[in-house]
Design a protein around this motif. Structure first.
Motif, PDB file in Angstrom:
ATOM      1  N   LEU A 159      33.980  61.605  33.915  1.00  0.00           N
ATOM      2  CA  LEU A 159      34.574  60.751  34.698  1.00  0.00           C
ATOM      3  C   LEU A 159      33.631  60.889  36.030  1.00  0.00           C
TER       4      LEU A 159
ATOM      5  N   SER B 152      48.457  59.309  29.169  1.00  0.00           N
ATOM      6  CA  SER B 152      49.225  58.309  28.411  1.00  0.00           C
ATOM      7  C   SER B 152      49.129  57.132  30.182  1.00  0.00           C
ATOM      8  N   LEU B 153      50.135  57.476  31.073  1.00  0.00           N
ATOM      9  CA  LEU B 153      49.756  56.972  32.505  1.00  0.00           C
ATOM     10  C   LEU B 153      48.689  56.870  32.984  1.00  0.00           C
ATOM     11  N   MET B 155      45.840  56.608  31.559  1.00  0.00           N
ATOM     12  CA  MET B 155      44.788  55.281  31.157  1.00  0.00           C
ATOM     13  C   MET B 155      45.950  54.173  30.676  1.00  0.00           C
ATOM     14  N   ILE B 156      47.209  53.877  31.219  1.00  0.00           N
ATOM     15  CA  ILE B 156      47.748  53.291  31.097  1.00  0.00           C
ATOM     16  C   ILE B 156      47.335  52.339  33.051  1.00  0.00           C
ATOM     17  N   THR B 186      42.153  57.769  34.932  1.00  0.00           N
ATOM     18  CA  THR B 186      42.463  58.786  33.963  1.00  0.00           C
ATOM     19  C   THR B 186      41.838  60.337  33.920  1.00  0.00           C
TER      20      THR B 186
ATOM     21  N   PHE C 187      47.169  47.699  26.434  1.00  0.00           N
ATOM     22  CA  PHE C 187      48.632  48.170  27.529  1.00  0.00           C
ATOM     23  C   PHE C 187      49.634  47.578  27.174  1.00  0.00           C
ATOM     24  N   THR C 190      50.316  50.293  25.290  1.00  0.00           N
ATOM     25  CA  THR C 190      50.458  52.031  25.591  1.00  0.00           C
ATOM     26  C   THR C 190      51.908  52.312  26.101  1.00  0.00           C
ATOM     27  N   ILE C 191      51.971  51.045  27.605  1.00  0.00           N
ATOM     28  CA  ILE C 191      53.314  51.576  27.765  1.00  0.00           C
ATOM     29  C   ILE C 191      54.619  51.974  27.373  1.00  0.00           C
ATOM     30  N   ALA C 194      54.745  55.069  25.729  1.00  0.00           N
ATOM     31  CA  ALA C 194      54.589  56.666  26.827  1.00  0.00           C
ATOM     32  C   ALA C 194      56.203  55.978  28.088  1.00  0.00           C
TER      33      ALA C 194
END
Lengths: 251, 251, 251, 251, 251
Positions: A159, B152-153, B155-156, B186, C187, C190-191, C194
């Motif tokens: 990344l 996860s956040l 990725m959001i 990420t 999106f 996932t929201i 999570a």
């Protein structure tokens, strides 16, 4: 010397290095900062995760893997039957003089010779076994966690590389090599996890199961001796721990 | 002060920051809205997941990690053998005066000195142990869940960035930097998970296993004292909890 | 009103919506067919997975989360010690008149007052506890499964969008917006996973552990009362369930 | 010959090869270095993970899958009821002459005929069962780990290919074919995992559960014979292991 | 007819098909070779993984889902209390004439009426329960494994498509449609896993838990009848299995 572990590592890395050289351009695959972030970072995460003592214990256990296992399960059974014969012939006190390199067997013999209460003997040996299992489980856990951290750190390195490349897209011809470098840390992390940490954790588990089996045999044998079972019954019972094909009694 | 945890965090972040600075363009890596969505969002999800009290308990436990562990397993064994000697010499009532900073040991001594029924003593101490284990497990769970929510956040955040970039592709030269920014969340989420939350959950588990081991030793010791076992037998039994190399009896 | 859960949801969504508005072009993020496929599809999969009754039970349990928990663990201990005092002073029959809103405690008191066999009382209360645990586990499972289905349905929506876009690549300028729309279902999924389903499953687990702890205290207390233990011993035993700092006895 | 396993492998690979040939350009799918890195690398990792003896044991177990299972659960029940009748009619000593190819049943009969203590018989047979379960679990584990290593090695191969391609992007027309080759190792790894290693591990588990069930029936039957239960009671008890539809007693 | 399962499948697929038609170009989504590789390949892997008998058993169990569950937990409790009353009034022998469609309850009644030893009755019924649980667990496992194989085969199909496309990049305008086709197998695999196999495995688990609960109630009831408990005590005990709101006794 445990040949399989050694050969496995040699063959695994030879195949990877072979594929790299075969494809040419092999110097691209060496990237010192990338290696530092994956190896150093995984080590750092491991240091946060475990007390230093437990990490050193795990590394020692991993090194001990390369020394070959000496005792087979059947030998342990034969030893216990032999001890049962001595105890039958000469009495429980005779167990004091049993010579053995196995400290657990030594402790069992001394406790029996001491004429200790049978419940105390059972409790004491059971604590020895479960304590050893717990220590072994921690060592396996150290390598399992390393196998988790290495790819995560590899992804972090990738990344970083991607963000740096994407934020300065001036020269299109630089994109390819920059992405190649970015992918390297993922490559390092995956190799370390799949060819070193995961299989070592597995081998530690195999070793632990084997050692635990031997301790269980000694434990069951000690219980039989305390109950003054006939050596043939002791053999019938303990040989049940051994795969049928490998059972044989050496007088 | 637990040096390893501290050094692990320092080294881990130094390597990451080093790799960023080494690659130039390091200011790109700071993105306040991205940090807010990953840190704030993970914290929000954690607040939904756990009662506030349990989150505070977990944070307190994590802070206590940095204070060094003081007692070794062998010392606990020696303490219990010492108490067994006192109880043998002076009777169970003498345990009332035992001085100790360990509240569990204090409770055990008082219960014994009180001449309580041995089944009640065992039940009471067993409840103390399992209740502590359950509370510790919740604290570990808080950090394990944080280690799940952070990526996860991340990725959001990345999906938000990608959707915004893709829906307005007017200026091709803006694609790279926009994607770089999108990837940052990420990156934040992965770092927080792999270098902070996961290893802290692991260290809490190590600490809990250690503390639980000490409680088990005190529990077994208390049982032996109630059964009026000889101090040498108590030592034989309790030292089985300690790795063989570390066992020694200090008079 | 459980403030933390409420605030967690508010803060989590505020951060996400803030990031969307901050990046401009926020209307892109609303896509009704995408929402239908993720929300409706997850709900459909949940309906196949669980009987309707269990889904309704889980939703009811989730709504009950927002009402605050009223009883602390220490209060339950004090209640039981109080009942032990009554039973000592006035006999087991007096338990018939105990007033309580807790149906499990009511049942325990009635069984004791009924002079039932102690084994039957223990078995009956144990069945009550494990049956409740099983029902709670199903409710948690409903939300855990929802947390799995939402991202899967999000991926299905994204694949539909990608296939449609790729199969008609006539207008290059349409690729970006089409991909943006395709990513939206991922999106949404996932929201929902999570920030709603996973943390709600977690909170249901916390609540269940708490309620189960209270039932265990009542169970142990009832056993002590049946064995006619002295109220001080009952307090010593039951207070072991409470974290040391929170233990105190209110007369 | 277990037709299902055989047909499953044939059909699975036919479908994959069919899809390849149907799409034309099928020669692209053969890449010897790629195969070497995936197959050889997975094997190397397995060699590090397990002692050689356990790997050979797992392979032997996998080969034995293709030979059909001969005994049904109901037949085992009938055999035990038959033995119970003999023991009732002719006494426990008669069990010495029971002829059977099942070594566990043989051992049970000999122990009973030997007039051994019932606790020793139970302990001995229980050790036989759990030892067999542990050995079977290791064989399943070998294939489960192979199913994990194959895709990891596939990914390592793909990363090598990608890095090589990206680091020398001179000829744009070479990008496609190079990426195709890079993806092949992932393809090999996924197929080996999903069509060979994972399902074989599953079949080993099915076989082990079946064999274990038979041993449990023999174990329960032996206990009933020792308690001198009436053959009809033995049948009532043992037939409970069989699915209702398959139960029938052949005189 | 279990409406929820039926509606869940209808709604889930309607939403997916709706989204496809809404986006136009819906004919692209039908690809027979892709379907063959995902459906046929998953089935092949399942055939290697399980004996044919167990797969058929699982399919039968899945079909039975669509027939509605007839008995509520409370009805089972009432039946058992009714039987307890009969046995109290008319003696254990009267249980021989109990009429019931539940084969487990029938067996329990016959065993009790037979005047069998209470330990043998308990052992026999316990074996029935655990054997049924094991058979149910295998059926769930068949669908869980299918839910794993479907996406893996989807990925294999996608890799085949990608390799074919990448190895012949002559016509850039063909790239999009070729990738669309390649993604279709992943789409099929994900849908089959998320909308069929996973939720069916879940429903089988729900059904199994329900049936198991009923068997436990019958088992506990049978034990109470053997101990000649008063019907009111039987009701108090067995109703503990039922959620408080649903408890009521129908005379």
């Amino acid at each position: 010397m445990d040949i399989a572990t050694f050969l496995g590592i040699i063959i695994g890395f030879s195949l990877v290095i072979g594929a790299i050289i075969f494809g040419g351009a092999s110097s691209v695959f060496i990237n010192v900062p990338g290696m530092m972030i994956v190896i150093g970072g995984s080590f750092a995460a491991t240091c946060i995760n475990f007390p230093v003592g437990e990490i050193l214990e795990a590394i020692k256990a991993a090194i001990k893997i390369f020394s070959s296992r000496k005792t087979t399960t059947n030998e342990v059974v034969n030893t216990m039957v032999h001890i049962a014969e001595i105890s039958r012939r000469e009495g429980l006190m005779a167990l004091e003089d049993i010579k053995t390199k196995n400290p657990f067997l030594k402790k069992a013999c001394l406790l029996i010779a001491d004429n200790a209460d049978s419940k105390i003997i059972r409790d004491t040996l059971r604590i020895e076994i479960t304590s050893m299992q717990k220590r072994h489980a921690i060592s396996q856990d150290v390598f399992k966690k390393m196998a988790t951290y290495a790819p995560s750190l590899g992804m972090i390195g990738t990344l970083i590389g991607l963000v740096q490349m994407l934020s300065s897209l001036n020269d299109p011809s630089a994109i390819g090599p920059a992405m190649a470098v970015a992918l390297l840390t993922t490559f390092y992390g995956t190799i370390m996890s799949a060819l070193i940490f995961q299989p070592l954790a597995g081998k530690l588990k195999s070793r632990s199961l084997q050692e635990n089996l031997h301790l269980e045999i000694i434990f069951e044998g000690a219980k039989s001796i305390l109950e003054n079972n006939n050596p043939r019954i002791v053999y019938d019972k303990l040989s049940s721990f051994v795969p049928p094909r490998e059972r044989h009694y050496d007088r």
